[in-house]
Design a protein around this motif. Structure first.
Motif, mmCIF file in Angstrom:
data_model
loop_
_atom_site.group_PDB
_atom_site.id
_atom_site.type_symbol
_atom_site.label_atom_id
_atom_site.label_comp_id
_atom_site.label_asym_id
_atom_site.label_seq_id
_atom_site.Cartn_x
_atom_site.Cartn_y
_atom_site.Cartn_z
ATOM 1 N N TYR A 193 0.837 -1.202 0.000
ATOM 2 C CA TYR A 193 0.000 0.000 0.000
ATOM 3 C C TYR A 193 0.869 1.249 0.000
ATOM 4 C CZ TYR A 193 -3.561 -3.369 1.008
ATOM 5 O OH TYR A 193 -4.415 -4.423 0.933
ATOM 6 N N SER B 260 -10.907 -7.462 10.567
ATOM 7 C CA SER B 260 -9.528 -7.822 10.247
ATOM 8 C C SER B 260 -9.066 -8.920 11.179
ATOM 9 C CB SER B 260 -8.653 -6.577 10.377
ATOM 10 O OG SER B 260 -7.413 -6.901 10.941
ATOM 11 N N ASN C 13 -6.541 -10.852 8.553
ATOM 12 C CA ASN C 13 -6.002 -10.112 7.419
ATOM 13 C C ASN C 13 -5.701 -8.717 7.904
ATOM 14 O OD1 ASN C 13 -5.490 -9.001 4.924
ATOM 15 N ND2 ASN C 13 -7.212 -10.029 3.919
ATOM 16 N N GLN D 8 -5.255 -6.128 6.272
ATOM 17 C CA GLN D 8 -5.753 -5.054 5.389
ATOM 18 C C GLN D 8 -6.738 -4.173 6.120
ATOM 19 O OE1 GLN D 8 -7.363 -6.883 1.912
ATOM 20 N NE2 GLN D 8 -5.395 -7.022 0.898
#
Lengths: 169, 686, 100
Positions: A143, C50, C55, C57
């Motif tokens: 990212y 999450s 995860n 992210q």
């Protein structure tokens, strides 16, 4: 142990959230919000998202809420008791809010089976590495672009805020 | 020269086009009339050239052996071949060529048509000098010569018919030349309409001939008739019908009973027109057709008898009427009708050559008489009543002398032309056994002499009955008018010697020349030859009758004119009958003309009320339809458009309220939208 | 045992409270603070999931949410100041020049 923490933090959060929304004095409203945010940070820590929790406290509470307080200071609104605090559409607002809540309820009920996984149990593997390190890895590798854009965004916001708040351009 | 045969009709046509178109253009474009010098040069010149060419062709024809005197020339194909089934079942090709045929018969015709036509053209220079439409007159004169030449030079019936119709048209144009006179227009119409009746018969005749014999070309047709009908028909058959139908056309064109009524009225036209049309050209067309169709007529004895009867009846009827007319031209008109009767009588007894001989001589003296009368009328400032003339001899000597010669000729007094031709006809009539017809013919000869000398005595002799003022202005006509008179007088005097009868011992040149044209006619057994002395005796008889007529005219109209008045009183009723032309015109009016007019009125009413009504009705219907659709457009369409606008207005009024300008309201609607979307999402069963 | 759904319910409740706050209050600063509440509810949701899905992210997303909230707060408050300077009021009801 964990359940107790959760319910405690949840209660605090909800209480302070309600208080934020219903306080007449903006300063008091801001303080209540800070408390709510701190409880959210606590919930983050409970969820083993230490980085996010830290960022929450540092940035959100330390930065944004302070900014809020400064602006409340600048905006000199005197009479709080005399003025009405709810707008003319407060009834419609409450109805819509309740409708929204009902819809959330329906959604959650429908998807109940999916979310029945315990929050903590599945997190054995990630416990090995530090949360911050992992998030950092992710931020700087996958990212990176959003990261950079976010920084540009902040720059822009800063410039914009300066421009907006100037007395004379 | 015969290669230029086609030029003979074309030259006058060119004259017509030049004079007509140039004149028209000049008058329309610049308002001036074309110069008279140019006009008459073109007009007379073209005819003169045509006459020269005719002479040359005639000369060339003389150089050929008699039996081969036939020149055919085809210019172009007019109607391409269409296969048609004839009555007998075989298929024939209807193919018409625009062709010319020069044989002795047509040679004689073109000679006197162009020759006398030329003299009349020259005469017209003087006679029509004052006229406004000088160029128009010459143009029409040229046109009628073209049509007449086209007629006589045709090699088939259809092309002949083109010329036939053409002369009818030109007679209309020329008779009605004085456009300011209603009587002239009426006369022109009468001529054309009566002609048309005859033409109807003629064209049926053409159809009949084609459908029975498969061709209209003279040579082919007559040859076929010779083969198919070798003997004359004993009963009324195909050829009799053909002959009758063609004769109906001839009756119309050549003014026989019952279609003669147009010719006296046609005197409304200028005198040169009367001379040309009614002496030399148009009226002889009918006689020419019968002569040309000798092959048909000689084989249809019933029709021949009819032709002779009609001819002689016409001759006597017209002679009696002419005896009592007071207008100089009317007398000559009825004289023409009477003489035409003689010609048909000749045809009717099978004496085709004699008939054509009389056509030839008659052209000379009748043209002379008409032109002479024109000279008189011109001098008398368009006075035509003989009873207002008298004693003109000393003022118009040349006119008197030439007209005198013409009168002697027409009366049949030897040795002038009329005697030989008329006598030939009477002799042939007697020889063929038609004694009654012969007798009437002799009487007509007497009447002819009587009325002609009456004309002479009333006009040129005796006391002067005109006003002194008119007398002051009397003078002889200019040379352009008198020279043709002299030439015609010479012709009237000498032309007879071309056709001398047998008993003189000298050859009949005319008959010898013309005989080959009639070889396709049926030559039956010759009648028993009477002795020459009988012929001479009969000739003397006819001269005596003519002399008697002369004396009677002298007695009643010169010597003791009061006797004429006394006779008129005694036979007042008969006089009235004859003077009013036996009321034939009135009878026709009542029987045919008024009924046709009535029919015309009915049809006109129909056209106005019904047809126009329908047209107007459809216009009204269109207007109404337009109004309806206009209303539809206005009420419905416009309202729908307005409705759309109204709806837009309405909804915009509603939707306008969304833009309150109040921010919390916006936030509320924002959240309401979200709620709705989520609702929709939930219900779509995702 | 705290299941994920508990967190989600909590997040929903806080979110609803925030919505009610936005729709109900007159003071623009308090409305703004309600919006911050809403954002936090969303972050809580993200982080909870999450954790459930193992995860990270969600957490990264949460960081970005906070970042954007900061930027937005800065600009928004700048607007409020500017508004106050021009209109002398911080009540949304009174900002109605565009009213029909």
């Amino acid at each position: 142990m964990e359940a107790i923490l959760f319910y405690l933090l949840a209660a605090v959060l909800i209480t302070f959230a309600v208080l934020t929304v219903t306080a007449s004095n903006p300063v008091r409203s801001a303080i209540y919000l800070i408390s709510a945010l701190l409880s959210v940070a606590g919930l983050f820590f409970l969820l083993q998202a230490e980085f996010v929790g830290a960022v929450q406290i540092l940035v959100y509470v330390g930065g944004i809420m302070v900014l809020f307080l400064f602006v409340i200071l600048l905006v000199d609104v005197g009479e709080f008791g005399t003025q009405r605090k709810t707008s003319r559409q407060w009834r419609a607002g409450i109805i819509v809010g309740v409708a929204l809540a009902i819809q959330f309820g329906v959604l959650l009920v429908r998807g109940a089976g999916f979310f029945a996984v315990p929050a903590r149990e599945a997190g054995l593997e990630t416990a090995r590495s530090l949360n911050t390190e992992s998030v950092g890895q992710l931020l700087y590798n996958e990212y990176l672009l959003p990261f950079e854009i976010a920084s540009v965004l902040l720059l822009v916001a800063m410039v914009g805020a300066v421009v907006l708040a100037k007395k004379e351009l | 020269m015969t290669a230029y045969l086609w030029l003979i009709p074309i030259l006058p046509l060119a004259g017509f086009l030049i004079n007509g178109l140039a004149g028209l253009w000049l008058v329309r474009a610049s308002g001036t009339r074309p110069s008279r010098g140019w006009v008459y040069s073109v007009g007379c010149g073209s005819v003169f050239l045509s006459f020269l060419l005719s002479l040359l062709c005639f000369a060339e024809l003389l150089q050929m052996p008699p039996q081969q005197r036939q020149v055919e020339q085809k210019l172009f194909q007019w109607i391409p071949g269409n296969v048609i089934r004839t009555v007998s079942g075989e298929s024939a090709v209807f193919e018409i060529d625009w062709g010319l045929l020069l044989d002795p018969l047509s040679a004689v015709m073109i000679l006197f048509v162009t020759g006398i036509g030329f003299l009349i053209h020259v005469y017209s220079i003087g006679y029509m000098w004052e006229e406004e439409g000088f160029y128009r007159f010459f143009a029409y004169l040229n046109l009628i010569l073209f049509m007449m030449l086209r007629l006589v030079l045709a090699d088939n019936y259809l092309v002949l018919f083109v010329g036939w119709e053409g002369v009818g048209l030109c007679s209309y144009l020329l008779i009605g030349y004085y456009t300011h006179k209603k009587s002239a227009g009426d006369a022109a119409k009468k001529a054309f309409v009566v002609n048309r009746i005859g033409d109807f018969g003629f064209i049926i005749g053409i159809f009949w001939l084609f459908s029975h014999f498969g061709t209209l070309n003279f040579r082919e047709l007559f040859h076929r008739i010779e083969i198919l009908v070798p003997q004359p028909e004993l009963v009324w058959g195909v050829l009799s019908w053909a002959g009758l139908l063609l004769f109906i056309g001839a009756i119309g064109k050549s003014a026989q009973i019952p279609l003669y009524v147009w010719l006296p009225d046609a005197m409304e036209g200028p005198t040169p027109v009367s001379a040309l049309i009614h002496a030399a050209t148009m009226v002889t067309a009918g006689v020419y057709v019968v002569a040309r169709s000798a092959a048909i007529y000689s084989r249809a004895p019933d029709v021949l008898l009819l032709v002779a009867t009609v001819g002689i009846a016409t001759a006597v009827l017209a002679a009696t009427i002419g005896l009592l007319q007071s207008d100089i031209k009317r007398v000559l008109a009825y004289s023409t009708v009477s003489q035409l009767g003689y010609m048909f009588t000749a045809m009717g007894v099978g004496a085709f050559v004699a008939g054509i001989f009389h056509v030839f001589t008659h052209a000379f003296f009748k043209a002379l008489l008409f032109l002479g009368s024109g000279s008189v009328i011109h001098a008398m400032h368009h006075e035509q009543d003989m009873f207002k003339m008298g004693g003109l001899r000393k003022y118009l000597p040349i006119t008197w002398a030439t007209m005198g010669i013409g009168t002697i000729a027409i009366a049949g007094i030897p040795p002038l032309a009329g005697f030989f031709s008329k006598d030939e006809i009477l002799w042939k009539t007697f020889e063929s056994g038609h004694l009654l017809i012969w007798l009437v013919g002799v009487i007509v000869a007497g009447l002819t002499a009587c009325y002609m000398f009456r004309l002479m005595f009333l006009t040129f002799h005796g006391e002067e009955r005109m006003s002194s003022e008119t007398a002051h202005h009397l003078h002889e006509s200019p040379r352009s008018m008198t020279i043709p008179l002299v030439i015609l007088a010479a012709g009237s005097a000498l032309a007879g010697f071309l056709g001398l009868p047998i008993w003189t011992g000298l050859p009949n040149l005319f008959e010898g020349f013309l005989e080959p044209s009639f070889e396709t006619a049926y030559h039956g057994e010759h009648a028993a030859h009477h002795s020459w002395s009988l012929e001479v005796g009969l000739a003397i008889l006819s001269v005596a009758v003519a002399a008697a007529g002369l004396y009677l005219a002298y007695h009643f109209f010169l010597r003791k004119t009061e006797r004429a008045a006394a006779l008129q009183q005694r036979f007042a009723g008969l006089h009235r009958l004859v003077y009013n032309k036996y009321f034939v015109d009135e009878a026709y009016d009542a029987l045919f003309v008024n009924r046709t007019k009535g029919l015309g009125n009915v049809l006109s009413w129909f056209d106005e009320k019904v047809v126009d009504g329908l047209v107007n009705g459809s216009a009204a219907a269109t207007r109404i339809t337009a109004w309806i659709s206009g209303q539809a457009d206005l009420q419905i369409v416009d309202r729908m458009v307005n409705l759309v606008a109204e709806i837009t207005n309405f909804f915009s009024a509603v939707f306008r309220k969304l833009q309150t300008g109040l921010v919390p309201r916006y936030a509320l609607s924002f959240v309401i939208g979200i709620v709705l979307i989520i609702t929709a999402y939930l219900y779509m069963g995702a | 045992m705290i299941e994920t759904s508990h967190y989600l319910v909590l997040s929903a409740i806080v979110f609803t409270i925030g919505v009610i706050g936005v729709l109900t209050r007159r003071n623009i600063i308090i409305i703004f603070m309600s919006i911050e509440l809403m954002l936090n509810a969303v972050s809580l949701n993200l982080v909870a999931l999450s954790q459930t899905l193992q995860n990270l992210q969600g957490q990264v997303f949460s960081v970005f949410v906070i970042t954007v909230a900061a930027a937005e707060a800065a600009v928004g408050l700048g607007i409020i100041i500017s508004l106050f300077r021009n209109r002398e009021t911080v009540n949304v009801d009174e900002v109605d020049l565009m009213k029909w």
